[in-house]
Scaffold this active site. Structure first.
Site, PDB file in Angstrom:
ATOM      1  N   SER A 125      12.059   4.468  -4.668  1.00  0.00           N
ATOM      2  CA  SER A 125      10.888   3.621  -4.446  1.00  0.00           C
ATOM      3  C   SER A 125      10.567   2.802  -5.686  1.00  0.00           C
ATOM      4  O   SER A 125      10.772   3.251  -6.812  1.00  0.00           O
ATOM      5  CB  SER A 125       9.698   4.520  -4.087  1.00  0.00           C
ATOM      6  OG  SER A 125       8.495   3.789  -4.148  1.00  0.00           O
ATOM      7  N   TYR A 150       4.277  12.239  -6.424  1.00  0.00           N
ATOM      8  CA  TYR A 150       5.228  11.668  -5.446  1.00  0.00           C
ATOM      9  C   TYR A 150       6.181  10.723  -6.188  1.00  0.00           C
ATOM     10  O   TYR A 150       7.404  10.869  -6.106  1.00  0.00           O
ATOM     11  CB  TYR A 150       4.483  10.916  -4.338  1.00  0.00           C
ATOM     12  CG  TYR A 150       5.370   9.893  -3.668  1.00  0.00           C
ATOM     13  CD1 TYR A 150       5.237   8.540  -3.959  1.00  0.00           C
ATOM     14  CD2 TYR A 150       6.373  10.291  -2.792  1.00  0.00           C
ATOM     15  CE1 TYR A 150       6.100   7.606  -3.386  1.00  0.00           C
ATOM     16  CE2 TYR A 150       7.227   9.371  -2.218  1.00  0.00           C
ATOM     17  CZ  TYR A 150       7.082   8.022  -2.533  1.00  0.00           C
ATOM     18  OH  TYR A 150       7.941   7.096  -1.976  1.00  0.00           O
ATOM     19  N   LYS A 154      10.409  10.970  -7.248  1.00  0.00           N
ATOM     20  CA  LYS A 154      11.467   9.965  -7.022  1.00  0.00           C
ATOM     21  C   LYS A 154      12.199   9.688  -8.339  1.00  0.00           C
ATOM     22  O   LYS A 154      13.417   9.605  -8.395  1.00  0.00           O
ATOM     23  CB  LYS A 154      10.863   8.664  -6.469  1.00  0.00           C
ATOM     24  CG  LYS A 154      10.354   8.787  -5.046  1.00  0.00           C
ATOM     25  CD  LYS A 154      11.486   9.068  -4.064  1.00  0.00           C
ATOM     26  CE  LYS A 154      10.988   9.188  -2.638  1.00  0.00           C
ATOM     27  NZ  LYS A 154      12.046   9.570  -1.692  1.00  0.00           N
TER      28      LYS A 154
HETATM   29  C1  WQD Z   1      -0.574  -1.606  -0.101  1.00  0.00           C
HETATM   30  C2  WQD Z   1      -1.764  -2.433  -0.606  1.00  0.00           C
HETATM   31  C3  WQD Z   1      -3.595  -1.085  -1.377  1.00  0.00           C
HETATM   32  C4  WQD Z   1      -4.598   0.663   2.500  1.00  0.00           C
HETATM   33  C5  WQD Z   1       2.873   3.205  -1.300  1.00  0.00           C
HETATM   34  C6  WQD Z   1       3.785   4.045  -2.154  1.00  0.00           C
HETATM   35  C7  WQD Z   1       5.189   3.512  -2.053  1.00  0.00           C
HETATM   36  C8  WQD Z   1       5.599   3.496  -0.607  1.00  0.00           C
HETATM   37  C9  WQD Z   1       4.657   2.568   0.151  1.00  0.00           C
HETATM   38  C10 WQD Z   1       6.586   5.451   0.392  1.00  0.00           C
HETATM   39  C11 WQD Z   1      -2.378  -1.853  -1.872  1.00  0.00           C
HETATM   40  C12 WQD Z   1      -3.995  -1.896  -0.155  1.00  0.00           C
HETATM   41  C13 WQD Z   1      -3.985  -0.063   1.487  1.00  0.00           C
HETATM   42  C14 WQD Z   1      -5.921   0.326   2.893  1.00  0.00           C
HETATM   43  C15 WQD Z   1      -5.952  -1.431   1.262  1.00  0.00           C
HETATM   44  N1  WQD Z   1       5.534   4.804  -0.053  1.00  0.00           N
HETATM   45  N2  WQD Z   1      -4.656  -1.090   0.888  1.00  0.00           N
HETATM   46  N3  WQD Z   1      -6.552  -0.709   2.260  1.00  0.00           N
HETATM   47  O1  WQD Z   1       0.332   1.859  -2.345  1.00  0.00           O
HETATM   48  O2  WQD Z   1       1.752  -0.275  -2.374  1.00  0.00           O
HETATM   49  O3  WQD Z   1       2.836   1.907  -1.829  1.00  0.00           O
HETATM   50  O4  WQD Z   1       3.332   3.129   0.027  1.00  0.00           O
HETATM   51  O5  WQD Z   1       7.750   5.151   0.357  1.00  0.00           O
HETATM   52  O6  WQD Z   1       6.054   4.376  -2.766  1.00  0.00           O
HETATM   53  O7  WQD Z   1       3.381   3.929  -3.506  1.00  0.00           O
HETATM   54  O8  WQD Z   1       1.287   0.882  -0.200  1.00  0.00           O
HETATM   55  O9  WQD Z   1       0.314   0.365   2.005  1.00  0.00           O
HETATM   56  O10 WQD Z   1      -0.796   2.154   0.579  1.00  0.00           O
HETATM   57  O11 WQD Z   1      -1.001  -0.245  -0.057  1.00  0.00           O
HETATM   58  O12 WQD Z   1      -6.551  -2.373   0.703  1.00  0.00           O
HETATM   59  O13 WQD Z   1      -6.528   0.952   3.807  1.00  0.00           O
HETATM   60  O14 WQD Z   1      -2.801  -2.396   0.383  1.00  0.00           O
HETATM   61  O15 WQD Z   1      -4.633  -1.062  -2.334  1.00  0.00           O
HETATM   62  O16 WQD Z   1      -2.820  -2.945  -2.674  1.00  0.00           O
HETATM   63  P1  WQD Z   1       1.453   1.057  -1.784  1.00  0.00           P
HETATM   64  P2  WQD Z   1      -0.072   0.852   0.660  1.00  0.00           P
END
Ligand code: WQD
Length: 337
Positions: A125, A150, A154
């Site tokens: 990741s 997590y 990785k």
């Molecule tokens: C994306 C953006 C949030 C939810 C994580 C892991 C990564 C991979 C993908 C597994 C961010 C914003 C989110 C919400 C929001 N995981 N957000 N409201 O954190 O980039 O990555 O998931 O393989 O390893 O780190 O993904 O989808 O959680 O967030 O505003 O209800 O959306 O702050 O900017 P992230 P995400």
């Protein structure tokens, strides 16, 4: 050629099984169903007309892993997805993550090192980069201390693979995903988040369907054009295809090193507001949302430099953000319909 896909009934795993079958591979899936369901097998079959072999097995049980490889001694490629992946949960329960994500990795590698030749694709990741200094992010960007157990699992997983490949016949490719989204265009398989979705896109589609009252946007005070955080959202089918290409690279001995690393993204960053607007465009629905404070541990921006994936691996993401969002919305409507 029999290929083992661990976590093959999960979101990215199931889409990769479909693409492997499309390329003529025989697939055996291991999944402990902790974050998926056997129903996904029907979806795979509906798309390809081929039923993969499936063994319900917990990779934390070393004996079961050994017995599996004895029975399936013709497996010469492994794509390893099986892992826990909820960032927040990993902070509360780090040992669950180190046992499940690393203990199982060691048991699989111990079986592969017994073989004359073994090809291993690892689901990693972009989280290993933390907040990278420079955008877009290349594969030689500094791997920093990830913000969560997590992410750390990785990072350590990659190090275990590098050390093991040096000492054994194992060849490996580390695939560092950016943000996988969307679903197969057939809407036969897709993302099935258990409980309240942690990730942005399933939360958006559930809100669009009326299952959630409104989306909370985690912060609009980031140093970005519209103040919301930027990520590289890649269609899960594009990501799945990259796994097959990486596996074929090893099987055909095209790899230049015992371990190669590739960033898998589109190369384009999208802000949270841009993702919301994309959803509204493809669904024709207004998405209710409110701005709330930043989420602990979130970074400002991450999007991939795709030169190495394009020019060395020979893979390029094809789908646009709108196409990916449209597939995610089609899937949400299908499963709630
Ligand atoms: C994306 C953006 C949030 C939810 C994580 C892991 C990564 C991979 C993908 C597994 C961010 C914003 C989110 C919400 C929001 N995981 N957000 N409201 O954190 O980039 O990555 O998931 O393989 O390893 O780190 O993904 O989808 O959680 O967030 O505003 O209800 O959306 O702050 O900017 P992230 P995400």
């Amino acid at each position: 050629m029999k290929i083992l896909v661990t976590g093959g009934l999960g979101f990215i795993g199931s889409h990769t099984v479909v693409e492997l079958q499309n390329e003529g591979f025989e697939v055996v899936i291991i999944d402990n169903l902790s974050n998926s369901s056997e129903e996904v097998l029907k979806g795979i079959f509906a798309i390809t007309g081929k039923m993969p072999l499936f063994e319900k097995l917990d990779l934390r049980e070393k004996k079961s892993v050994q017995e599996f490889f004895k029975e399936h001694n013709d497996v010469n490629g492994v794509i390893h997805f099986a892992a826990s992946k909820a960032v927040g949960e990993s902070v509360e329960n780090p040992l669950l993550y180190y046992e499940n994500n690393l203990g199982t990795l060691v048991y699989i590698l111990q079986e592969l090192e017994k073989k004359d030749e073994a090809n291993f694709i690892f689901s990693s990741s972009c989280t290993v980069y933390g907040q990278a200094e420079k955008m877009p992010i290349t594969e030689n960007a500094l791997v920093q201390q990830p913000m969560s157990p997590y992410g750390n699992s990785k990072k350590i997983g990659e190090e275990i693979i590098i050390d093991t490949a040096k000492a054994t016949n194992i060849n490996a490719i580390l695939l560092r995903y950016f943000n996988p989204i969307g679903s197969h265009p057939s809407a036969e398989i897709g993302e099935l988040p258990l409980g309240v979705p942690q990730n942005l896109v399933p939360f958006i589609t559930q809100t669009g369907f009326g299952l959630r009252q409104e989306l909370s946007v985690f912060g609009d005070d980031y140093p970005t054009p519209d103040g919301t955080a930027i990520r590289d959202y890649i269609h899960v089918v594009d990501l799945a295809k990259a796994h097959v290409i990486a596996l074929q690279r090893l099987l055909n001995k095209k790899n230049l090193d015992k371990v190669e690393t590739f960033n898998l993204g589109t190369g384009t960053g999208s802000s949270v507001l841009e993702v919301i607007h994309s959803f509204e465009k493809v669904s024709g629905k207004k998405l209710p949302y409110k701005i709330v404070p930043r989420r602990e541990g979130d970074i400002t921006e991450a999007y991939a430099n795709t030169d190495k994936a394009n020019n060395v691996l020979g893979w390029k993401a094809q789908s646009t953000l709108d196409e990916a969002m449209a597939s995610a919305w089609k899937w949400e409507q299908k499963i709630r319909g």
